[in-house]
Design a protein around this motif. Structure first.
Motif, short mmCIF file in Angstrom:
data_model
loop_
_atom_site.label_atom_id
_atom_site.label_comp_id
_atom_site.label_asym_id
_atom_site.label_seq_id
_atom_site.Cartn_x
_atom_site.Cartn_y
_atom_site.Cartn_z
N PHE A 89 0.82 -1.21 0.00
CA PHE A 89 0.00 0.00 0.00
C PHE A 89 0.85 1.26 0.00
O PHE A 89 0.32 2.37 0.17
CB PHE A 89 -0.95 -0.03 1.20
N GLY A 90 2.17 1.11 -0.16
CA GLY A 90 3.06 2.26 -0.32
C GLY A 90 3.23 3.12 0.91
O GLY A 90 3.76 4.22 0.82
N GLY A 91 2.81 2.63 2.08
CA GLY A 91 2.90 3.44 3.29
C GLY A 91 3.54 2.71 4.44
O GLY A 91 2.84 2.30 5.38
N PRO A 92 4.85 2.51 4.41
CA PRO A 92 5.54 1.82 5.52
C PRO A 92 5.30 2.52 6.86
O PRO A 92 5.08 3.74 6.93
CB PRO A 92 7.02 1.90 5.13
N SER A 93 5.35 1.74 7.93
CA SER A 93 5.18 2.28 9.28
C SER A 93 6.52 2.78 9.78
O SER A 93 7.22 2.11 10.54
CB SER A 93 4.61 1.20 10.21
N TRP A 94 6.89 4.00 9.34
CA TRP A 94 8.23 4.52 9.63
C TRP A 94 8.47 4.72 11.13
O TRP A 94 9.61 4.58 11.60
CB TRP A 94 8.46 5.84 8.90
N LEU A 95 7.43 5.02 11.88
CA LEU A 95 7.62 5.26 13.31
C LEU A 95 7.97 3.97 14.05
O LEU A 95 8.54 4.00 15.14
CB LEU A 95 6.36 5.88 13.91
N ASN A 96 7.63 2.81 13.45
CA ASN A 96 7.95 1.52 14.06
C ASN A 96 9.43 1.19 14.01
O ASN A 96 9.96 0.51 14.88
CB ASN A 96 7.22 0.38 13.31
N THR A 97 10.08 1.60 12.94
CA THR A 97 11.36 1.02 12.57
C THR A 97 12.51 2.03 12.68
O THR A 97 12.34 3.21 12.38
CB THR A 97 11.28 0.44 11.14
N ASN A 98 13.68 1.53 13.05
CA ASN A 98 14.87 2.36 13.20
C ASN A 98 15.86 2.04 12.10
O ASN A 98 16.45 0.95 12.09
CB ASN A 98 15.50 2.14 14.57
N ALA A 99 16.06 2.98 11.18
CA ALA A 99 16.95 2.74 10.04
C ALA A 99 18.38 2.43 10.47
O ALA A 99 19.14 1.79 9.72
CB ALA A 99 16.94 3.96 9.10
N TRP A 144 14.60 -8.08 11.28
CA TRP A 144 13.28 -7.88 11.89
C TRP A 144 12.96 -6.40 12.05
O TRP A 144 11.80 -6.01 12.07
CB TRP A 144 13.19 -8.60 13.22
N GLU A 145 14.00 -5.56 12.13
CA GLU A 145 13.78 -4.11 12.17
C GLU A 145 13.19 -3.65 10.84
O GLU A 145 12.37 -2.73 10.79
CB GLU A 145 15.09 -3.39 12.46
N VAL A 146 13.59 -4.31 9.76
CA VAL A 146 13.02 -4.01 8.45
C VAL A 146 11.57 -4.50 8.38
O VAL A 146 10.68 -3.80 7.89
CB VAL A 146 13.86 -4.67 7.33
N ALA A 147 11.34 -5.70 8.92
CA ALA A 147 9.99 -6.27 8.91
C ALA A 147 8.99 -5.36 9.61
O ALA A 147 7.82 -5.27 9.23
CB ALA A 147 10.00 -7.65 9.57
N LYS A 148 9.44 -4.66 10.64
CA LYS A 148 8.55 -3.79 11.41
C LYS A 148 7.95 -2.66 10.57
O LYS A 148 6.90 -2.11 10.91
CB LYS A 148 9.29 -3.21 12.61
N ALA A 149 8.60 -2.31 9.45
CA ALA A 149 8.05 -1.29 8.56
C ALA A 149 6.77 -1.76 7.89
O ALA A 149 5.99 -0.94 7.37
CB ALA A 149 9.08 -0.90 7.51
N PHE A 150 6.52 -3.08 7.89
CA PHE A 150 5.33 -3.65 7.25
C PHE A 150 4.26 -4.02 8.28
O PHE A 150 3.24 -4.61 7.92
CB PHE A 150 5.72 -4.88 6.44
N MET A 151 4.50 -3.70 9.55
CA MET A 151 3.54 -4.00 10.61
C MET A 151 2.62 -2.81 10.83
O MET A 151 2.86 -1.72 10.32
CB MET A 151 4.29 -4.36 11.90
N PRO A 152 1.53 -3.00 11.59
CA PRO A 152 0.65 -1.87 11.91
C PRO A 152 1.44 -0.74 12.57
O PRO A 152 2.46 -0.98 13.21
CB PRO A 152 -0.37 -2.49 12.88
N PRO A 153 0.97 0.49 12.46
CA PRO A 153 1.77 1.65 12.87
C PRO A 153 1.94 1.83 14.38
O PRO A 153 2.79 2.60 14.81
CB PRO A 153 1.00 2.83 12.28
N ASP A 154 1.15 1.15 15.18
CA ASP A 154 1.22 1.37 16.63
C ASP A 154 1.58 0.09 17.38
O ASP A 154 1.06 -0.99 17.07
CB ASP A 154 -0.13 1.88 17.17
#
Length: 447
Positions: A105-115, A123-133
């Motif tokens: 859906f083109g909207g990664p959960s950026w607040l979840n993940t630490n670049a 798994w830090e990358v996987a978190k970008a595909f999880m729900p935002p909260d």
């Protein structure tokens, strides 16, 4: 279905409440069956991104843009004044774009993940595909609930090759995800037999997608476990019940946390019952005491997490075979129950071989009896480890037999009571001996 305390049993006395627990635990098993597959896929994706970088943060590598939902508030929850800065080694910009391209859906959960950790922790990358909260502080798949794991499958296009159904709005993954939502809202934590059958079928359907089954080596084992759970052929351990309840109770930020007061109260009563039991055992069990000390020294995770980890530990009774015979061994926590099972197995084995061992039937009869009574085969010179939870406080009963040269079954011991975590061995004369604690076959009375 077995439980571990009177209060816990009382809360799941009704069949429909037992169904609720079975489905909840089934989701835990399903999650565990998916985790290695998701981890492997995300690790491969991470490795394709090139060199390592730990200098960038999500706020510096993701431009503040209103196309990102998180950036629409003022001040921006992600950036809060931090400005975009290109990756110094030209890695993280490309990594960011790859995540965006792979997000359905083109909207990664950026607040979840630490670049900063993208190149070191898949798994830090996987978190970008999880729900935002609710997922920003987790670091591993073990800390992630089913909703998080299955959201990675739904939102990341990488999995479409193995699960083509993901391209559809309603698919095998969304159906399993929705089971969790339905459990959270189930009135009085009740699930009908029809619902149980439907939901176990949906869990199996996800695991049995042909390409997924071929790519996920744990899928078939998980299906077998689900079958046993649905048919009441599998004991529900407290650690599994605890994990299931933890997954069902909504995170404070979770959108499904509304109108759940009654269910949350019931679940908290269950948690309290389990915790009271476990706290008592902590005071009586040295291994659990050590686990609590380690917990206090190293972290500040929720108490339920601690109990789940402690309950996942195990004690071991080894049975070592120093004799010339192949022996057959089994353990139980209830002597009379096993004696009845042995009698039934004896009758079963007799029916199969016609009531006689025979010169050519020694091994056949022994194996048939072993299979019928769930005994484990231990060859001469070998040993077998029987593991069970650290919460076992009463005696562990050991049953061992062998078939001698005259084709007679000889019991070495029948329901020999042993302290948990202590082992035995069968000596050269075919007699059972206590092993010194911490050893496999050193006599207990040896100084």
């Amino acid at each position: 279905m077995m439980a571990s305390s009177e209060d816990y049993t009382e809360l799941f006395k009704l069949k429909e409440n037992q169904n609720w627990l079975k489905v909840s635990v089934g989701l835990i098993f399903t999650k565990d069956g998916l985790k290695p597959y998701v981890e492997k896929t995300m690790e491969s994706f991470k490795r394709r991104q090139g060199s390592n970088c730990s200098a960038c943060s999500t706020a510096t590598i993701v431009p503040c843009n209103k196309r990102n939902k998180i950036c629409r508030s003022r001040p921006c929850k992600l950036h809060n004044g931090v400005k975009y800065c290109p990756c110094p080694i030209n890695v993280c910009d490309g990594f960011r774009d790859s995540i965006i391209r792979q997000h359905r859906f083109g909207g990664p959960s950026w607040l979840n993940t630490n670049a900063c950790d993208w190149c070191s922790n898949a798994w830090e990358v996987a978190k970008a595909f999880m729900p935002p909260d609710g997922y920003d502080t987790i670091k591993t798949s073990d800390e992630t609930d089913l909703n998080g794991v299955i959201s990675v499958l739904i939102n990341c296009r990488l999995f479409e090759n193995d699960i083509p159904d993901l391209a559809n709005p309603i698919n095998v993954c969304t159906k399993v995800r929705d089971i969790g939502k339905k459990l959270r809202h189930a009135p009085k934590l009740k699930v009908t037999d029809d619902q149980l059958k439907q939901w176990f079928g949906q869990m199996r359907a996800l695991l049995l997608v042909p390409n997924h089954l071929a790519a996920n080596t744990k899928a078939q084992d998980t299906v077998n476990t689900l079958n046993k759970l649905e048919l009441d052929q599998l004991q529900i351990e407290r650690k599994d019940a605890m994990a299931a309840i933890n997954d069902v109770i909504p995170h404070p930020k979770h959108p499904d946390n509304e109108d759940l007061d009654e269910n949350v109260i019931m679940l908290n009563k269950i948690i309290k019952s389990l915790c009271n039991d476990i706290l008592q055992e902590v005071s009586e069990n040295k291994k659990l005491q050590n686990g609590v000390v380690d917990f206090i020294k190293t972290g500040s995770k929720p108490l339920a997490w601690l109990f789940q980890k402690l309950l996942s530990k195990s004690m071991t009774t080894h049975v070592t075979n120093r004799s010339k015979y192949t022996i057959y061994a089994k353990y139980s926590f209830n002597g009379p129950e096993v004696n009845i099972a042995n009698q039934k197995a004896e009758a079963s084995a007799t029916a199969v071989v016609g009531g006689a061992y025979g010169a050519n039937g020694i091994i056949g009869r022994g194996l048939e009896y072993s299979a019928a009574a769930a005994f484990r085969t231990i060859a001469p010179g070998a040993h077998m480890a029987f593991e069970y939870p650290t919460t076992i406080k009463d005696a562990v009963y050991i049953w061992i037999y062998y078939v001698d040269e005259n084709s007679e079954k000889q019991w070495v011991c029948e329901g020999l009571p042993k302290r948990p975590d202590y082992s035995v061995f069968v000596d050269q004369d075919g007699k059972v001996q206590n092993a010194k604690h911490g050893t496999l076959s050193e006599p207990a009375d040896k100084k």
